[in-house]
Design a protein around this motif. Structure first.
Motif, mmCIF file in Angstrom:
data_model
loop_
_atom_site.group_PDB
_atom_site.id
_atom_site.type_symbol
_atom_site.label_atom_id
_atom_site.label_comp_id
_atom_site.label_asym_id
_atom_site.label_seq_id
_atom_site.Cartn_x
_atom_site.Cartn_y
_atom_site.Cartn_z
ATOM 1 N N PRO A 83 -41.366 0.511 24.698
ATOM 2 C CA PRO A 83 -40.589 1.357 25.614
ATOM 3 C C PRO A 83 -39.482 2.102 24.868
ATOM 4 O O PRO A 83 -38.819 1.547 23.991
ATOM 5 C CB PRO A 83 -40.005 0.348 26.615
ATOM 6 C CG PRO A 83 -40.975 -0.795 26.593
ATOM 7 C CD PRO A 83 -41.457 -0.882 25.174
ATOM 8 N N GLY A 84 -39.311 3.367 25.223
ATOM 9 C CA GLY A 84 -38.301 4.196 24.574
ATOM 10 C C GLY A 84 -38.790 4.919 23.344
ATOM 11 O O GLY A 84 -38.149 5.877 22.896
ATOM 12 N N GLN A 85 -39.911 4.486 22.765
ATOM 13 C CA GLN A 85 -40.490 5.155 21.599
ATOM 14 C C GLN A 85 -41.287 6.377 22.051
ATOM 15 O O GLN A 85 -41.993 6.343 23.061
ATOM 16 C CB GLN A 85 -41.406 4.189 20.840
ATOM 17 C CG GLN A 85 -42.271 4.816 19.757
ATOM 18 C CD GLN A 85 -41.475 5.228 18.543
ATOM 19 O OE1 GLN A 85 -40.726 4.442 17.990
ATOM 20 N NE2 GLN A 85 -41.640 6.473 18.119
ATOM 21 N N GLU A 86 -41.182 7.470 21.292
ATOM 22 C CA GLU A 86 -41.942 8.670 21.604
ATOM 23 C C GLU A 86 -43.276 8.627 20.873
ATOM 24 O O GLU A 86 -43.338 8.274 19.693
ATOM 25 C CB GLU A 86 -41.164 9.914 21.207
ATOM 26 C CG GLU A 86 -41.821 11.206 21.669
ATOM 27 C CD GLU A 86 -40.989 12.439 21.352
ATOM 28 O OE1 GLU A 86 -41.215 13.473 21.997
ATOM 29 O OE2 GLU A 86 -40.124 12.370 20.450
ATOM 30 N N TYR A 87 -44.343 9.006 21.588
ATOM 31 C CA TYR A 87 -45.689 8.990 21.025
ATOM 32 C C TYR A 87 -46.326 10.371 21.192
ATOM 33 O O TYR A 87 -45.947 11.147 22.079
ATOM 34 C CB TYR A 87 -46.562 7.935 21.719
ATOM 35 C CG TYR A 87 -46.093 6.522 21.476
ATOM 36 C CD1 TYR A 87 -46.590 5.772 20.415
ATOM 37 C CD2 TYR A 87 -45.124 5.944 22.294
ATOM 38 C CE1 TYR A 87 -46.150 4.477 20.179
ATOM 39 C CE2 TYR A 87 -44.677 4.655 22.068
ATOM 40 C CZ TYR A 87 -45.181 3.923 21.002
ATOM 41 O OH TYR A 87 -44.731 2.640 20.769
ATOM 42 N N VAL A 88 -47.278 10.655 20.329
ATOM 43 C CA VAL A 88 -48.031 11.899 20.432
ATOM 44 C C VAL A 88 -49.519 11.575 20.317
ATOM 45 O O VAL A 88 -49.923 10.714 19.523
ATOM 46 C CB VAL A 88 -47.601 12.912 19.338
ATOM 47 C CG1 VAL A 88 -47.865 12.384 17.944
ATOM 48 C CG2 VAL A 88 -48.302 14.249 19.530
ATOM 49 N N ALA A 129 -42.376 6.529 25.954
ATOM 50 C CA ALA A 129 -42.849 5.397 26.745
ATOM 51 C C ALA A 129 -41.759 4.937 27.711
ATOM 52 O O ALA A 129 -40.605 4.729 27.312
ATOM 53 C CB ALA A 129 -43.262 4.254 25.827
ATOM 54 N N LEU A 130 -42.116 4.798 28.985
ATOM 55 C CA LEU A 130 -41.168 4.393 30.020
ATOM 56 C C LEU A 130 -40.728 2.945 29.804
ATOM 57 O O LEU A 130 -41.391 2.180 29.084
ATOM 58 C CB LEU A 130 -41.808 4.558 31.396
ATOM 59 C CG LEU A 130 -42.208 6.000 31.773
ATOM 60 C CD1 LEU A 130 -42.930 6.015 33.105
ATOM 61 C CD2 LEU A 130 -40.984 6.893 31.809
ATOM 62 N N THR A 185 -50.335 8.138 18.044
ATOM 63 C CA THR A 185 -49.441 7.652 16.996
ATOM 64 C C THR A 185 -47.995 7.882 17.413
ATOM 65 O O THR A 185 -47.727 8.743 18.269
ATOM 66 C CB THR A 185 -49.735 8.401 15.674
ATOM 67 O OG1 THR A 185 -48.923 7.880 14.631
ATOM 68 C CG2 THR A 185 -49.465 9.881 15.811
ATOM 69 N N PRO A 186 -47.051 7.124 16.870
ATOM 70 C CA PRO A 186 -45.644 7.470 17.104
ATOM 71 C C PRO A 186 -45.383 8.913 16.697
ATOM 72 O O PRO A 186 -45.904 9.398 15.695
ATOM 73 C CB PRO A 186 -44.882 6.475 16.212
ATOM 74 C CG PRO A 186 -45.800 5.302 16.105
ATOM 75 C CD PRO A 186 -47.194 5.879 16.083
ATOM 76 N N ALA A 187 -44.587 9.603 17.500
ATOM 77 C CA ALA A 187 -44.345 11.025 17.247
ATOM 78 C C ALA A 187 -43.714 11.219 15.881
ATOM 79 O O ALA A 187 -42.767 10.512 15.522
ATOM 80 C CB ALA A 187 -43.449 11.611 18.327
ATOM 81 N N PRO A 188 -44.218 12.148 15.099
ATOM 82 C CA PRO A 188 -43.652 12.379 13.766
ATOM 83 C C PRO A 188 -42.261 13.001 13.883
ATOM 84 O O PRO A 188 -42.026 13.850 14.744
ATOM 85 C CB PRO A 188 -44.638 13.365 13.129
ATOM 86 C CG PRO A 188 -45.240 14.088 14.287
ATOM 87 C CD PRO A 188 -45.311 13.091 15.408
ATOM 88 N N PRO A 189 -41.319 12.607 13.032
ATOM 89 C CA PRO A 189 -39.995 13.238 13.067
ATOM 90 C C PRO A 189 -40.059 14.628 12.444
ATOM 91 O O PRO A 189 -40.262 14.773 11.246
ATOM 92 C CB PRO A 189 -39.131 12.282 12.225
ATOM 93 C CG PRO A 189 -40.106 11.625 11.289
ATOM 94 C CD PRO A 189 -41.425 11.555 12.014
ATOM 95 N N LEU A 190 -39.917 15.645 13.272
ATOM 96 C CA LEU A 190 -39.952 17.009 12.746
ATOM 97 C C LEU A 190 -38.735 17.283 11.872
ATOM 98 O O LEU A 190 -38.770 18.150 11.001
ATOM 99 C CB LEU A 190 -40.030 18.020 13.889
ATOM 100 C CG LEU A 190 -41.232 17.855 14.830
ATOM 101 C CD1 LEU A 190 -41.302 19.015 15.798
ATOM 102 C CD2 LEU A 190 -42.523 17.745 14.045
#
Length: 746
Positions: free
Chosen positions: A227-232, A284-285, A314-319
Motif C-alpha cells: 500500500p502506498g507504492q506506485e506501480y505501472v 496501491a490503496l 512493476t514498481p513505477a520507475p522514478p523519472l
C-alpha cells in the motif's frame, strides 16, 4: 552482439563466420552461408532438397535439467513458406525423450526478418536439448533464413512482478482468464522486432471477441503489492483492423480478492496495425493486497482480434530521483492526470495518436492555444517533506509544435498545512530554440511551513494556433544546479555548476553591473568553448571584482550544434577594507596577498616618438607609435613578517599580476607587470615588522592561456587523503612550492 545467458556459442548464435560451425541439415535440406544477417554479417541459408518438410538442427546438444523451463527464439525470414522452431529433448545417449516442443508455425511467409520462438519445461529423463528449425515446402530449392538464435533460461523483464508465462505467451495461455465475451489463443505473426529486443518472443496472446460488444481478459495469480507504492503496468497491444477501443488496466484487490481499483489507459492507435506499448499506473490503496493486469477491447465487432505481447507489472520507475510527482502526472501515458489549467485560453490533453510526441513513453501533454496570450497550467498538489530553506527543483521537458511559445517558465508553488498559498519559487524564463526536447527547470528555497507543492508552467503563446508538448515532470529536493559562495577574507568566489553533459563544450562568463562579460579562468585558461569532462564543475574565481555585485553565465552546447543552452546564477559581492588592496597571481592563487595602500600611483603613459625638424618650417614633423598603457609606482605597506614573506613569494616568479581595489578609490582593476621593487623600513626599533614598498607597475594584458594551478582550498587534508606516504609525495612533486601549488611532475 552475444545474447546474455545464451547456451549457444557466439558462432552458433550469429552464424559468423559460418553457420556450418554450429548447424547441420536434419531433414531434406542443405545449408550454406547467407548474407544480410542482423547479428553480424552472415545468416544461415536452408535450402530444400525436395518438396516436403525440411529442417536443420544444432550440431551440439546442450545440457538441461528436467522440469526446468527453457526458451528458444530466433529471427527468421522466408518469402515462399512460413517456418517454426522447436526444442528436441534428448537423454544422455542422445535418444529422443518425449516429443519436440514446437512453436506454432508463423501465420504467413515473410521475406522480412521476424521473430519465432517457443518455451517449455524439459520432460522427465531429458538431459540435453537441440534447437530445431523447420519449414514445409512445395518444391525443390525453396529457401528459409535463420539468425540471432537464443537457447537458455527464459529472458524476463527485470523487476517484473508477473511470471514468465504471463509476460510472454511462449509457453501457453494458462495464466490468463476470460472476463467477458472473449476466447484466448496463441499466434505467431511475422512481427519484426529490433535485433536486441530479447524480451519479445515468437508467440503473442490473441484475444478474440466472441460477439459484438466489449471483451476483456485478466492475468491470474496477481503478485502482492505494498500500500502506498506506485506501480505501472504495460504491454504491447496490436489493435484489430476495424476500429475499436483497446486498453490496458492496472487492477488492485484486497486480501479477500475483491477488486478495489482499476486504472485504465486507452491506446490511441495510429492508422496502422503494429504493436504499440501502452502504460497504466496507480498508487496501491491502503487496503490493497494484490494487483494484476487486464486488457481488452470496447466496441469490438464479433471475431475481432487484439494481440498482446510482453506484459509487465512493476514498481513505477522514478523519472527523477525523489520526485513527488506520480507517474501518471509525470508521463501522461494514460491522460492528463491531475493537471489543470489555472488561467488562460490554451487547452491541455494527452497527445494523439500514439507516438506523435513523447519522451517518457509514447505520449506527452499537448498544450494548444487558439489565440495569443499567456496560459498557466498546474500539476496536482502533492505532499512534501521539506525543511524551510531546502532547495527543491521543478522541472519539465518541452518540445515545440506549431507556432511559438516564448519565455516559458517552470516553477514550484507551495501551500502550508492550512491550505494557504505560500507563493512560488523559481522564475527562470526559457526560450525554446527549435525542434527537439528542452529541459525547463527552476530551483528555489522551500518556504517555511510548506507541506504541499505542485509544478506550474507559464506558457506565453506568441502566435495563434501555437502548440507545445510537455513530458517528464518532476518536483524534488536536489543540490542547486548552480551555487555561489563569496569568500571576503580571501578575495574570491567559489562557483559550482552541476548536472552538466560530459562531452559538450562550455563557456563561463562573469558579468558586472555595467553589462561587461569576462571569461572565468579554469585549469586550462579562460573557459571559452572548453570540453566538459565532469558532470560537476567547481571553480574558484580569484579575478572577481571587489565591492560590486557580479553574476555568472554558463553556456553549453553540443560540439555538432550551434545553439547553446544557458544558465544564470544569482549575484554575489566581495567586500574588503577600503584601505587594503589585493595583489593576485591569476595562475597561482595560493600566492595572493592583501596589503595596505600608502599611495596610489601617479600614472604616466609613455609613447615612442621621432621628431624631425625641417629647415624653414616652424613646426616639427612628429612620427608617433601607439601610446602605451599606464605606468606608475604603487606605494604599500606590509604589516608583519608573514605579509612580507608572502609578498616576496608573489613577486619572485615575475608573473603578470592582478591589482584590485575597492570601488571609489580612484583606480580600476588592472593586470600589471612589476618592475624593480624597493623595500624600506618605516623607522623605529629593529624589531619593527612594518615595511614600506615601492612597486613600479606597468599595465599588461590579461593572461589568456594561463590556467589555475591549484585551488586555494588545496590543503594538507587533501594531501593526506591522496598520498599514503612521504615517498608518494616526493614522487609527485619536485619542490615544496610545487606541493603548495599542486603542481605535479610531468
Amino acid at each position: 552482439m552475444a545474447i546474455p545467458g545464451n547456451l549457444l556459442s557466439a558462432a552458433t548464435e550469429s552464424m559468423d563466420p559460418s553457420p556450418t560451425a554450429g548447424w547441420r541439415p536434419r531433414q531434406n535440406s542443405t545449408i550454406s552461408t547467407g548474407a544480410g544477417g542482423r547479428n553480424g554479417p552472415n545468416c544461415l541459408l536452408m535450402r530444400s532438397s525436395a518438396a516436403g518438410a525440411m529442417s536443420v538442427e544444432t550440431i551440439s546438444a546442450y545440457p538441461v535439467t528436467a522440469g526446468q523451463t527453457y526458451q528458444v527464439f530466433a529471427d527468421a525470414a522466408g518469402a515462399d513458406q512460413p517456418e517454426r522452431i522447436g526444442l528436441n529433448w534428448l537423454d544422455d545417449s542422445y535418444n529422443n525423450v518425449g516429443s519436440v516442443t514446437w512453436a506454432l508455425t508463423t501465420s504467413a511467409a515473410s521475406s522480412s526478418w521476424h521473430r519465432i520462438g517457443v518455451a517449455g519445461p524439459a520432460p522427465a529423463g531429458a538431459t540435453r536439448v537441440r534447437v530445431v528449425f523447420e519449414s514445409t515446402t512445395t518444391a525443390t530449392n525453396k529457401i528459409n533464413y535463420l539468425e540471432n538464435v537464443y537457447l537458455g533460461p527464459p529472458i524476463r523483464t527485470s523487476g517484473n512482478l508477473l511470471p514468465f508465462a504471463t509476460e510472454s505467451s511462449e509457453v501457453a495461455v494458462g495464466d490468463w482468464t476470460v472476463l467477458a465475451n472473449a476466447t484466448l489463443s496463441r499466434q505467431v505473426l511475422p512481427l519484426s522486432w529490433s535485433v536486441d529486443n530479447y524480451l519479445a518472443g515468437g508467440h503473442v496472446l490473441a484475444i478474440t471477441a466472441t460477439a459484438a460488444g466489449n471483451c476483456s481478459v485478466l492475468a491470474t495469480g496477481g503478485p502482492r503489492v505494498t500500500p502506498g507504492q506506485e506501480y505501472v503496468a504495460y504491454a504491447y497491444l496490436q489493435p484489430p483492423t476495424v476500429a475499436s477501443s483497446c486498453w490496458i488496466e492496472l487492477r488492485t484487490f484486497d486480501a479477500s480478492g475483491n477488486q478495489i481499483s482499476a486504472d485504465r489507459s486507452t491506446l490511441a492507435a495510429p492508422a496502422s496495425t503494429g504493436m504499440y506499448r501502452q502504460r497504466a499506473s496507480a498508487v496501491a490503496l491502503p487496503n490493497a493486497a494484490t494487483a494484476s493486469v487486464a486488457v481488452g477491447m470496447d466496441g469490438a465487432a464479433a471475431g475481432q482480434v487484439m494481440r498482446v505481447e510482453t506484459v509487465v507489472l512493476t514498481p513505477a520507475p522514478p523519472l527523477a530521483p525523489g520526485s513527488v510527482i506520480p507517474y501518471k502526472d509525470a508521463s501522461f501515458e494514460q491522460g492528463v492526470g491531475d493537471w489543470t489549467r489555472v488561467s488562460g485560453a490554451a487547452t491541455i490533453a494527452r497527445s494523439t495518436p500514439w507516438g506523435t510526441a513523447g519522451l517518457e513513453g509514447s505520449y506527452s501533454l499537448a498544450v494548444a492555444s487558439a489565440s495569443a496570450g499567456t496560459t498557466v497550467i498546474r500539476s496536482g498538489r502533492r505532499a512534501v517533506a521539506a525543511a524551510g530553506g531546502e532547495n527543491w527543483r521543478a522541472s519539465i521537458l518541452a518540445s515545440p509544435g506549431a507556432g511559438t511559445f516564448d519565455a516559458v517558465v517552470a516553477r514550484a508553488r507551495w501551500w502550508d498545512a492550512s491550505g494557504a498559498d505560500l507563493g512560488t519559487t523559481g522564475a527562470t524564463q526559457w526560450t525554446l530554440p527549435g525542434a527537439g526536447w528542452w529541459q525547463l527547470q527552476a530551483d528555489g528555497a522551500v518556504p517555511a511551513g510548506a507541506v504541499e507543492g505542485a509544478i506550474e508552467v507559464v506558457l506565453p503563446a506568441v502566435t495563434p494556433g501555437a502548440t507545445l508538448f510537455l513530458d517528464r515532470a518532476a518536483l524534488r529536493a536536489v543540490l542547486p544546479l548552480t551555487e555561489l559562495t563569496p569568500h571576503a577574507a580571501d578575495g574570491y568566489v567559489t562557483l559550482v555548476f552541476r548536472e552538466l553533459a560530459v562531452g559538450q563544450l562550455m563557456s563561463i562568463y562573469r558579468i558586472t553591473p555595467d553589462g561587461q562579460h569576462a571569461a572565468v579562468r579554469g585549469p586550462l585558461g579562460l573557459i571559452v568553448e572548453q570540453p566538459v569532462t565532469s558532470v560537476t564543475v567547481s571553480l574558484e574565481d580569484h579575478e572577481a571584482p571587489l565591492g560590486v555585485p557580479v553574476y555568472y553565465r554558463l553556456e553549453t552546447r553540443d560540439p555538432s550544434a550551434t545553439v547553446a543552452a544557458t544558465r544564470r546564477t544569482s549575484s554575489v559581492q566581495i567586500d574588503v577594507d577600503r584601505q587594503l588592496c589585493w595583489l593576485k597571481d591569476p595562475g597561482n592563487p595560493q600566492r595572493n596577498v592583501t596589503v595596505m595602500v600608502q599611495r596610489a600611483p601617479d600614472w604616466e603613459r609613455p609613447i615612442d616618438q621621432a621628431v624631425y625638424r625641417v629647415a624653414g618650417r616652424r613646426n616639427a614633423v612628429v612620427l608617433s607609435g601607439t601610446r602605451g598603457g599606464l605606468e606608475g609606482d604603487l606605494s604599500i605597506w606590509t604589516r608583519s613578517d608573514e605579509e612580507r614573506a608572502a609578498l616576496h613569494s608573489l613577486l619572485d616568479p615575475g608573473s603578470t599580476l592582478l591589482w584590485q581595489a575597492m570601488p571609489g578609490m580612484g583606480v580600476s582593476d588592472m593586470y600589471v607587470s612589476v618592475g624593480q621593487i624597493a623595500e624600506g623600513r618605516t623607522g623605529g626599533p629593529a624589531q619593527e615588522p612594518w615595511r614600506a614598498w615601492t612597486l613600479p607597475l606597468t599595465e599588461a594584458d590579461q593572461p589568456v592561456t594561463v590556467g589555475v594551478g591549484a585551488a586555494v582550498s588545496w590543503t594538507w587534508a587533501d594531501v593526506i587523503a591522496e598520498f599514503p606516504t612521504w615517498a608518494d609525495i616526493a614522487a609527485a612533486f619536485a619542490t615544496w612550492e610545487d606541493l603548495l601549488l599542486n603542481r605535479r611532475k610531468g
